[in-house]
Design an enzyme around this catalytic site. Structure first.
Site, PDB file in Angstrom:
ATOM      1  CD  GLU A  26      -7.759 -10.073  10.657  1.00  0.00           C
ATOM      2  OE1 GLU A  26      -6.779  -9.742  11.311  1.00  0.00           O
ATOM      3  OE2 GLU A  26      -7.869  -9.872   9.434  1.00  0.00           O
ATOM      4  NE  ARG A  56      -4.003  -1.883   1.626  1.00  0.00           N
ATOM      5  CZ  ARG A  56      -4.852  -2.317   2.527  1.00  0.00           C
ATOM      6  NH1 ARG A  56      -5.045  -1.628   3.628  1.00  0.00           N
ATOM      7  NH2 ARG A  56      -5.542  -3.393   2.316  1.00  0.00           N
ATOM      8  CG  ASP A 105     -11.093  -5.055  -0.458  1.00  0.00           C
ATOM      9  OD1 ASP A 105     -11.494  -4.401   0.520  1.00  0.00           O
ATOM     10  OD2 ASP A 105     -10.275  -5.980  -0.357  1.00  0.00           O
ATOM     11  CG  ASP A 148     -13.772  -3.395   2.874  1.00  0.00           C
ATOM     12  OD1 ASP A 148     -14.565  -4.085   2.213  1.00  0.00           O
ATOM     13  OD2 ASP A 148     -12.613  -3.773   3.142  1.00  0.00           O
ATOM     14  CB  SER A 201      -8.807  -2.445   2.297  1.00  0.00           C
ATOM     15  OG  SER A 201      -9.761  -2.976   3.137  1.00  0.00           O
ATOM     16  CE  LYS A 216      -9.719  -9.227   5.844  1.00  0.00           C
ATOM     17  NZ  LYS A 216      -8.968  -8.031   6.307  1.00  0.00           N
ATOM     18  NE  ARG A 232     -10.763  -4.071   6.665  1.00  0.00           N
ATOM     19  CZ  ARG A 232      -9.919  -3.392   7.430  1.00  0.00           C
ATOM     20  NH1 ARG A 232     -10.387  -2.683   8.441  1.00  0.00           N
ATOM     21  NH2 ARG A 232      -8.635  -3.406   7.173  1.00  0.00           N
ATOM     22  CB  SER A 262     -10.094  -5.051  11.278  1.00  0.00           C
ATOM     23  OG  SER A 262      -9.791  -6.324  10.723  1.00  0.00           O
TER      24      SER A 262
HETATM   25  C1  VG1 Z   1      -5.643  -4.035   9.171  1.00  0.00           C
HETATM   26  C2  VG1 Z   1      -6.533  -4.808  10.124  1.00  0.00           C
HETATM   27  C3  VG1 Z   1      -6.386  -6.302   9.898  1.00  0.00           C
HETATM   28  C4  VG1 Z   1      -6.667  -6.622   8.424  1.00  0.00           C
HETATM   29  C5  VG1 Z   1      -5.774  -5.778   7.525  1.00  0.00           C
HETATM   30  C6  VG1 Z   1      -6.093  -5.968   6.057  1.00  0.00           C
HETATM   31  O1  VG1 Z   1      -4.295  -4.331   9.431  1.00  0.00           O
HETATM   32  O2  VG1 Z   1      -6.220  -4.495  11.458  1.00  0.00           O
HETATM   33  O3  VG1 Z   1      -7.273  -6.979  10.737  1.00  0.00           O
HETATM   34  O4  VG1 Z   1      -6.456  -7.975   8.156  1.00  0.00           O
HETATM   35  O5  VG1 Z   1      -5.945  -4.397   7.836  1.00  0.00           O
HETATM   36  O6  VG1 Z   1      -7.416  -5.681   5.836  1.00  0.00           O
HETATM   37  P1  VG1 Z   1      -3.320  -3.363  10.248  1.00  0.00           P
HETATM   38  O7  VG1 Z   1      -1.963  -3.966  10.110  1.00  0.00           O
HETATM   39  O8  VG1 Z   1      -3.447  -2.003   9.659  1.00  0.00           O
HETATM   40  O9  VG1 Z   1      -3.831  -3.371  11.648  1.00  0.00           O
HETATM   41  V1  VG1 Z   1      -8.085  -5.633   4.298  1.00  0.00           V
HETATM   42  O10 VG1 Z   1      -9.649  -5.338   4.513  1.00  0.00           O
HETATM   43  O11 VG1 Z   1      -7.190  -4.610   3.463  1.00  0.00           O
HETATM   44  O12 VG1 Z   1      -7.719  -6.973   3.550  1.00  0.00           O
END
Ligand code: VG1
Length: 566
Positions: free
Chosen positions: A380, A27, A294, A292, A121, A393, A297, A382
């Site tokens: 998770e 990212r 993509d 979200d 995301s 997910k 979530r 999140s």
């Molecule tokens: C965040 C979330 C985590 C999730 C990740 C990717 O990571 O806390 O639970 O798996 O995003 O999400 P971080 O390292 O910022 O805490 V996604 O929806 O982009 O696949």
């Protein structure tokens, strides 16, 4: 087929030293991809080169995006590079649109070698926003660290990439497009597929669609409001919830994928999904959900805006899996949650006599557990839940799981949640995010905190805040040993576990494109139903106070408080 074979060219490039994928993919600010020479090409070459040549020759890959700005440009480059690097066939969603769960599902269905998903995301889109590249493997899920480490290693010494710069595809035309390439025996094929159909067929075999349709139609219909937040989910919501399951067209809002998500963060939580929250507060709808960018979530709200905490959502779905026909066939083998997720799931696992695994943060850690048949449901904090039907997910799956539960139990969202608490106890939970923190300040704060909590004297430490007492049961820097392949992942967060089942966790986010984000997670357990009506932040106040004091986060980062609380 083109008349003349398309040339394959090799381009000299200079490596970058910062292309290390984070929690889920690479990212960066969009401008980094747009303005740094070959930044995208270098990373894509590193991804393709990470696939063993024998596996790569003639194989199939899936490509999709959440529709954010720069996705089309990136897809064009990926197609040209995939062709030049010996990939035999690319399956791409129409107009480049595929949700993350749809990509995971298609990879499995067509036995592809993997897939690339262009998304950041929940992050802002547009020229001033973020762009990201996720790479999923042959099982359909985010690739493990062994693969992302390899990609990073390759990227650091990359000197050239190969590409077919003249190859052009039509992303809007469904069906097959075939290209003859110079010096390649076999033609290169691109297949543009409907963004929704393959995934929809998988869902049809999981849920009882007629039961859900019964809930959403007729005189006693449950009124729902689904907010796709102008991300990738619009077409899925319309086709599946409205056309297929009968929800009225006006139940679905913000269903046109926009390159900048309408200027808003496609982040389904109480801070950013405010228009859904406001609409639900009006009381007209019994069920609300947002997704979200993509589609991984989701957030669930009940009537009047009753909020379902994502860790609770996971536990509640777990406790109600018999409402979903799929699990009658497959059985329920185990559950898994990330270490930052509340332990509400454990309480369900205990009653159902199902093992519960704890993993580091990031979906990639669930892959082995699911592949080896140890895990049927995982999630998770999140706002992410999924099952063994795919390897990522799946927000819409979770929404359909909730609708199945409501249809079977004939209760409201709030009643289902309150019943769950009464039966299993309530895990109060919240997360503080400190975004855009100066990276060195965050690094040194974590380093010092690690030293404090791993010091021997800390293990016997007691804290008193007002009339609340906490004594440390265990404190560590979390290391994970994968029970399937034995791989070890170190230092995944700092944990303080107290003897009354309360916990504080600190970690640095692995998804920020610039600066650093510090996350603090707090949890405490309450068995007594007469105490289930409190505000999480009030209940967790003493724990948060301990967290702030121990970390000195405000002094160390110059902040007065978190940017987001969930
Ligand atoms: C965040 C979330 C985590 C999730 C990740 C990717 O990571 O806390 O639970 O798996 O995003 O999400 P971080 O390292 O910022 O805490 V996604 O929806 O982009 O696949």
């Amino acid at each position: 087929m083109e008349a003349n074979p398309i040339p394959v060219v090799t381009v000299q490039t200079a490596p970058y030293d910062d292309q290390k994928p984070g929690t889920n993919g690479l990212r960066r600010k969009t401008i980094v991809f747009e303005s740094r020479r070959n930044y995208l090409q270098n990373f894509i070459q590193s991804v393709l080169s990470s696939i063993d040549l024998r596996d790569r020759q003639g194989c199939t890959m899936v490509v999709g995006s959440d529709g954010r700005y720069f996705s089309r440009t990136a897809i064009e480059v990926i197609v040209q590079m995939a062709a030049a690097n010996g990939i035999g066939r690319l399956v791409i969603g129409q107009n480049g649109i595929l949700s993350t769960p749809a990509v995971s599902c298609i990879i499995q269905k067509i036995k592809a070698i993997g897939g690339i998903i262009l998304t950041a995301s929940t992050k802002l889109g547009g020229p001033g926003g973020d762009f990201g590249i996720k790479f999923n493997g042959a099982n359909g899920g985010p690739t493990p660290d062994s693969v992302t480490d390899k990609i990073f290693q390759i990227s650091k010494t990359l000197e050239e990439y190969t590409i077919c710069p003249d190859l052009r595809i039509d992303l809007s035309r469904l069906g097959r497009q075939v290209f003859d390439l110079e010096n390649k025996f076999k033609p290169f094929r691109v297949e543009i597929v409907d963004s929704v159909d393959i995934y929809l067929n998988v869902l049809r075999n999981i849920f009882d669609f007629s039961a859900i349709k019964g809930l959403l139609t007729g005189p006693n219909q449950l009124k729902i409001r689904i907010d796709a937040m102008n991300g990738v989910m619009g077409p899925y919501v319309r086709k599946i919830l409205c056309e297929e399951l009968g929800a009225p067209a006006n139940s679905a809002v913000n269903c046109v994928p926009l390159e900048d998500f309408g200027g808003k963060l496609p982040d389904p939580n109480l801070t950013y999904a405010t228009s859904l929250l406001e609409a639900m507060k009006a009381g007209e709808h019994g069920f609300g959900a947002a997704f979200d960018g993509d589609g991984g979530r989701y957030m669930i709200l009940g009537q009047n805006g009753f909020f379902v905490n994502p860790s609770d959502s996971l536990a509640i779905i777990a406790a109600n899996l018999p409402c979903i026909p799929y699990f009658h066939q497959t059985g329920v083998h185990g559950f898994a949650r990330s270490m930052a997720t509340s332990s509400a799931l454990e309480r369900v696992g205990k009653v159902m006599k199902v093992p519960v695994y704890e993993t580091p943060v990031g979906w990639k850690f669930f892959g082995n557990l699911i592949d080896s048949g140890r895990c049927s449901l995982c999630g998770e904090e999140s706002f992410a839940t999924g099952s063994d039907h795919i390897r990522d997910k799946d927000g819409l799956w979770a929404v359909l799981a909730w609708l199945s539960i409501i249809a079977a139990r004939k209760q409201t969202v709030e009643e289902i949640v309150r019943d769950h608490w009464a039966r299993f106890g309530r895990n109060y939970y919240c997360r503080f995010d400190y975004e855009e923190v100066e990276p060195r300040a965050a690094f040194f704060m974590m380093r010092d905190l690690e030293a404090t909590i791993t010091d021997k004297s800390f293990a016997s430490q007691q804290f008193a805040v007002g009339n609340h007492f906490y004594s440390v049961d265990k404190a560590d820097s979390y290391d994970y040993t994968d029970p399937v392949d034995g791989s070890i992942t170190k230092r995944q967060g700092l944990r303080i576990i107290f003897s009354n089942n309360s916990r504080i966790i600190f970690r640095l986010s692995g998804t920020s494109s610039t600066a650093a984000t510090v996350r603090i997670y707090a949890e405490s357990f309450e068995k007594d139903p007469s105490k289930h009506n409190r505000e999480p932040q009030a209940v967790l106040g003493p724990l948060i106070a301990i967290a702030l004091k121990l970390s000195q986060i405000h002094d160390r980062t110059g902040r007065r408080g978190p940017t987001v609380i969930t």
